[in-house]
Design a protein around this motif. Structure first.
Motif, PDB file in Angstrom:
ATOM      1  N   LEU A  24      -2.825   0.277  -5.009  1.00  0.00           N
ATOM      2  CA  LEU A  24      -3.290  -0.625  -6.065  1.00  0.00           C
ATOM      3  C   LEU A  24      -2.929  -0.112  -7.447  1.00  0.00           C
ATOM      4  CD1 LEU A  24      -6.780  -1.904  -4.873  1.00  0.00           C
ATOM      5  CD2 LEU A  24      -4.502  -2.798  -4.432  1.00  0.00           C
ATOM      6  N   LYS A  25      -2.832   1.183  -7.617  1.00  0.00           N
ATOM      7  CA  LYS A  25      -2.432   1.740  -8.916  1.00  0.00           C
ATOM      8  C   LYS A  25      -1.023   1.285  -9.282  1.00  0.00           C
ATOM      9  CE  LYS A  25      -2.143   6.089 -11.478  1.00  0.00           C
ATOM     10  NZ  LYS A  25      -2.355   7.562 -11.416  1.00  0.00           N
ATOM     11  N   GLN A  26      -0.126   1.269  -8.305  1.00  0.00           N
ATOM     12  CA  GLN A  26       1.246   0.817  -8.546  1.00  0.00           C
ATOM     13  C   GLN A  26       1.290  -0.681  -8.829  1.00  0.00           C
ATOM     14  OE1 GLN A  26       3.831   2.941  -8.838  1.00  0.00           O
ATOM     15  NE2 GLN A  26       2.253   4.527  -8.535  1.00  0.00           N
ATOM     16  N   TYR A  27       0.485  -1.462  -8.133  1.00  0.00           N
ATOM     17  CA  TYR A  27       0.481  -2.910  -8.356  1.00  0.00           C
ATOM     18  C   TYR A  27      -0.092  -3.254  -9.731  1.00  0.00           C
ATOM     19  CZ  TYR A  27       1.459  -3.164  -3.355  1.00  0.00           C
ATOM     20  OH  TYR A  27       2.028  -3.025  -2.109  1.00  0.00           O
ATOM     21  N   ALA A  28      -1.057  -2.448 -10.213  1.00  0.00           N
ATOM     22  CA  ALA A  28      -1.622  -2.684 -11.541  1.00  0.00           C
ATOM     23  C   ALA A  28      -0.564  -2.498 -12.621  1.00  0.00           C
ATOM     24  CB  ALA A  28      -2.796  -1.739 -11.779  1.00  0.00           C
ATOM     25  N   GLN A 122      -9.026  -2.098  -9.300  1.00  0.00           N
ATOM     26  CA  GLN A 122      -8.139  -1.165  -9.962  1.00  0.00           C
ATOM     27  C   GLN A 122      -8.018  -1.555 -11.441  1.00  0.00           C
ATOM     28  OE1 GLN A 122      -6.275   1.676  -8.960  1.00  0.00           O
ATOM     29  NE2 GLN A 122      -5.952   1.747 -11.184  1.00  0.00           N
ATOM     30  N   THR A 123      -8.307  -0.614 -12.337  1.00  0.00           N
ATOM     31  CA  THR A 123      -8.206  -0.886 -13.762  1.00  0.00           C
ATOM     32  C   THR A 123      -6.742  -1.017 -14.175  1.00  0.00           C
ATOM     33  OG1 THR A 123     -10.237   0.348 -14.208  1.00  0.00           O
ATOM     34  CG2 THR A 123      -8.765  -0.018 -16.070  1.00  0.00           C
ATOM     35  N   ILE A 124      -6.454  -2.030 -15.011  1.00  0.00           N
ATOM     36  CA  ILE A 124      -5.113  -2.241 -15.567  1.00  0.00           C
ATOM     37  C   ILE A 124      -5.123  -1.715 -17.006  1.00  0.00           C
ATOM     38  CG2 ILE A 124      -3.352  -3.956 -16.149  1.00  0.00           C
ATOM     39  CD1 ILE A 124      -4.674  -5.808 -14.069  1.00  0.00           C
ATOM     40  N   ARG A 125      -4.191  -0.807 -17.330  1.00  0.00           N
ATOM     41  CA  ARG A 125      -4.132  -0.205 -18.666  1.00  0.00           C
ATOM     42  C   ARG A 125      -2.746  -0.378 -19.271  1.00  0.00           C
ATOM     43  NH1 ARG A 125      -8.673   2.980 -19.481  1.00  0.00           N
ATOM     44  NH2 ARG A 125      -9.806   3.595 -17.571  1.00  0.00           N
ATOM     45  N   LEU A 135      -7.413  -5.461 -11.488  1.00  0.00           N
ATOM     46  CA  LEU A 135      -6.818  -6.063 -10.302  1.00  0.00           C
ATOM     47  C   LEU A 135      -7.851  -5.966  -9.177  1.00  0.00           C
ATOM     48  CD1 LEU A 135      -4.309  -7.186  -8.770  1.00  0.00           C
ATOM     49  CD2 LEU A 135      -3.693  -4.805  -8.279  1.00  0.00           C
ATOM     50  N   GLY A 136      -8.240  -7.101  -8.616  1.00  0.00           N
ATOM     51  CA  GLY A 136      -9.265  -7.116  -7.582  1.00  0.00           C
ATOM     52  C   GLY A 136      -8.706  -7.521  -6.231  1.00  0.00           C
ATOM     53  N   VAL A 137      -9.131  -6.808  -5.192  1.00  0.00           N
ATOM     54  CA  VAL A 137      -8.715  -7.106  -3.832  1.00  0.00           C
ATOM     55  C   VAL A 137      -9.954  -7.169  -2.946  1.00  0.00           C
ATOM     56  CG1 VAL A 137      -7.209  -6.484  -1.907  1.00  0.00           C
ATOM     57  CG2 VAL A 137      -6.605  -5.781  -4.240  1.00  0.00           C
ATOM     58  N   ASP A 138     -10.178  -8.310  -2.298  1.00  0.00           N
ATOM     59  CA  ASP A 138     -11.319  -8.477  -1.399  1.00  0.00           C
ATOM     60  C   ASP A 138     -10.879  -8.255   0.045  1.00  0.00           C
ATOM     61  OD1 ASP A 138     -12.773  -9.130  -3.607  1.00  0.00           O
ATOM     62  OD2 ASP A 138     -12.900 -11.281  -3.177  1.00  0.00           O
ATOM     63  N   TYR A 139     -11.741  -7.614   0.813  1.00  0.00           N
ATOM     64  CA  TYR A 139     -11.466  -7.337   2.224  1.00  0.00           C
ATOM     65  C   TYR A 139     -12.636  -7.807   3.073  1.00  0.00           C
ATOM     66  CZ  TYR A 139      -7.929  -4.141   0.359  1.00  0.00           C
ATOM     67  OH  TYR A 139      -6.867  -3.590  -0.320  1.00  0.00           O
ATOM     68  N   ASP A 140     -12.317  -8.371   4.206  1.00  0.00           N
ATOM     69  CA  ASP A 140     -13.324  -8.687   5.224  1.00  0.00           C
ATOM     70  C   ASP A 140     -13.487  -7.447   6.093  1.00  0.00           C
ATOM     71  OD1 ASP A 140     -14.653  -9.554   7.596  1.00  0.00           O
ATOM     72  OD2 ASP A 140     -14.009 -11.609   7.218  1.00  0.00           O
ATOM     73  N   LEU A 141     -14.718  -6.958   6.242  1.00  0.00           N
ATOM     74  CA  LEU A 141     -14.953  -5.735   6.994  1.00  0.00           C
ATOM     75  C   LEU A 141     -14.422  -5.810   8.420  1.00  0.00           C
ATOM     76  CD1 LEU A 141     -16.612  -4.579   4.682  1.00  0.00           C
ATOM     77  CD2 LEU A 141     -18.389  -3.977   6.329  1.00  0.00           C
ATOM     78  N   ARG A 142     -14.404  -7.014   8.991  1.00  0.00           N
ATOM     79  CA  ARG A 142     -13.929  -7.158  10.374  1.00  0.00           C
ATOM     80  C   ARG A 142     -12.449  -6.841  10.513  1.00  0.00           C
ATOM     81  NH1 ARG A 142     -15.376 -13.255  11.354  1.00  0.00           N
ATOM     82  NH2 ARG A 142     -14.246 -13.275   9.377  1.00  0.00           N
TER      83      ARG A 142
END
Length: 395
Positions: A24-28, A122-125, A135-142
């Motif tokens: 996520l750091k790279q995607y930010a 992930q913070t975008i700077r 940058l937000g990423v949601d995950y389903d625990l399943r």
């Protein structure tokens, strides 16, 4: 080190942070120049979404938690989410701390699908280190990978309080004799046979409701309910195949009877505070107790056996040796054989043994026996000696 519930959660979170944080750091960095152009930002997020394993939703927020992009999912874009305010969601509670670059939220229930979820933020700077958004990423625990290791139930004593309304009215009630109470010795003997000889590895006895729930090693995922009518019939043991005592059991088979009779003692020890439900799992060695005050205890079988009745009923001592513990039923068959053997030694030897017992001494032949067993032997030998006329057999 025991693999506890909390330890299991911590280890799983560490694996996920390691898995998600670096990517996520790279995607930010990639989306940072596109924050002012929604269409380009949405298109770039669609490309990123395909590269993030297990991703449910992907989006970009400003520094106040308001959405700058659409929400990307596996089906495309949710355009209506543009300018959605997520600032009150549990995964954004850290946004007031400018020092945090990456945060994996605690698990929460998602607002739309009502599913257990996690969100990585992930913070975008900019190049000067100023915070521009998230940058937000949601995950389903399943759908997230798991270590597949199940935590171990803690061995320490656990006490759980129940319904306060029941506790408040405790002293306005008293035990009502149930159908099971009337046949308690028979019911406990049936349970002992089911566990020791018939393959039951876990049971829960509902004394007040006069029923029992059992789990069998041949079909451990299904429980069976036994009513009082069924428990009163000894033929119930014919319904279950004979099995050797379960090899995974940590409770010695010889102590099953003692545990069951301690249940009985707690059931009848007091008319106000009494045992309502009791359970035993011979695999993890756990005893469960639920009392009339609705208090519930979970503890190891050996710790349970070490406690006397005074401990449970508010006595001053916790030492089983100085409290009223459960009395096991006497095995009179073996005791009668011993009595016959002692009687063959002659009346003088028997009289000497009786005299020592009357003087509260314990003859070597009876050292291994309980007081109840010695009392039974004494009374039976006394009866035997009554057949002799006075004076024909002296000391």
């Amino acid at each position: 080190m025991p693999h506890t519930l909390q330890k299991s959660i911590e280890q799983q979170r560490a694996r996920l942070i390691d898995l998600l944080g670096k990517a996520l750091k790279q995607y930010a960095i990639i989306v940072q120049p596109l924050l002012q152009d929604r269409s380009l930002l949405d298109e770039q997020l669609r490309l990123i979404f395909k590269q993030i394993d297990h991703c449910k939703y992907l989006y970009v927020l400003d520094t106040q938690g308001v959405q700058l992009s659409s929400t990307v999912n596996r089906y495309g874009l949710e355009l209506a989410d543009y300018q959605r305010n997520r600032s009150t969601r549990p995964y954004l509670q850290h946004i007031g701390d400018d020092r945090i670059d990456f945060n994996l939220s605690a698990a929460y229930i998602s607002r739309n699908k009502k599913r257990p979820s996690l969100t990585a933020i992930q913070t975008i700077r900019d190049q000067q280190g100023q915070r521009l958004g998230f940058l937000g990423v949601d995950y389903d625990l399943r759908e997230l990978p798991h270590s597949e290791m199940i935590y171990e139930e803690p061995s320490k004593w656990r006490q759980i309080k129940g319904d306060p309304a029941i506790r408040q009215g405790l002293f306005a009630q008293e035990r009502s004799e149930s159908l099971m109470d009337k046949q308690i010795d028979h019911v406990l003997s049936v349970h002992e046979a089911l566990v020791v000889d018939q393959g039951v590895h876990h049971f829960q006895i509902h004394f007040s409701a006069s029923r029992s729930t059992i789990w069998h090693i041949d079909d451990p995922y299904v429980y069976r309910i036994l009513t009082m009518e069924e428990l009163a019939d000894t033929n119930i043991c014919l319904a279950y195949p004979r099995r050797p005592y379960f090899e995974r059991a940590i409770v010695p088979s010889q102590q099953i009877k003692q545990i069951l009779w301690q249940f009985k003692a707690l059931r009848f020890a007091d008319e106000v505070i009494y045992l309502r439900t009791a359970s035993l799992n011979i695999v993890n060695g756990k005893v469960g107790l639920n009392f009339s005050c609705d208090g519930t205890h979970y503890l190891s079988y050996d710790e349970f056996l070490s406690k006397g009745l005074a401990f449970w009923l508010g006595g001053a001592t916790h030492d089983a040796s100085t409290t009223n513990t459960a009395t096991l039923p006497l095995d009179t068959t073996q005791l009668d054989q011993l009595i016959d053997s002692l009687a063959t030694q002659g009346c003088m030897a028997v009289n000497q043994l009786l005299t020592r017992l009357e003087q509260h001494e314990i003859p070597s032949a009876l050292q291994a026996h309980t007081k109840a067993e010695r009392d039974y032997i004494y009374q039976e030998l006394k009866s035997v000696m009554q057949v002799y006329e006075t004076g024909t057999c002296g000391l």
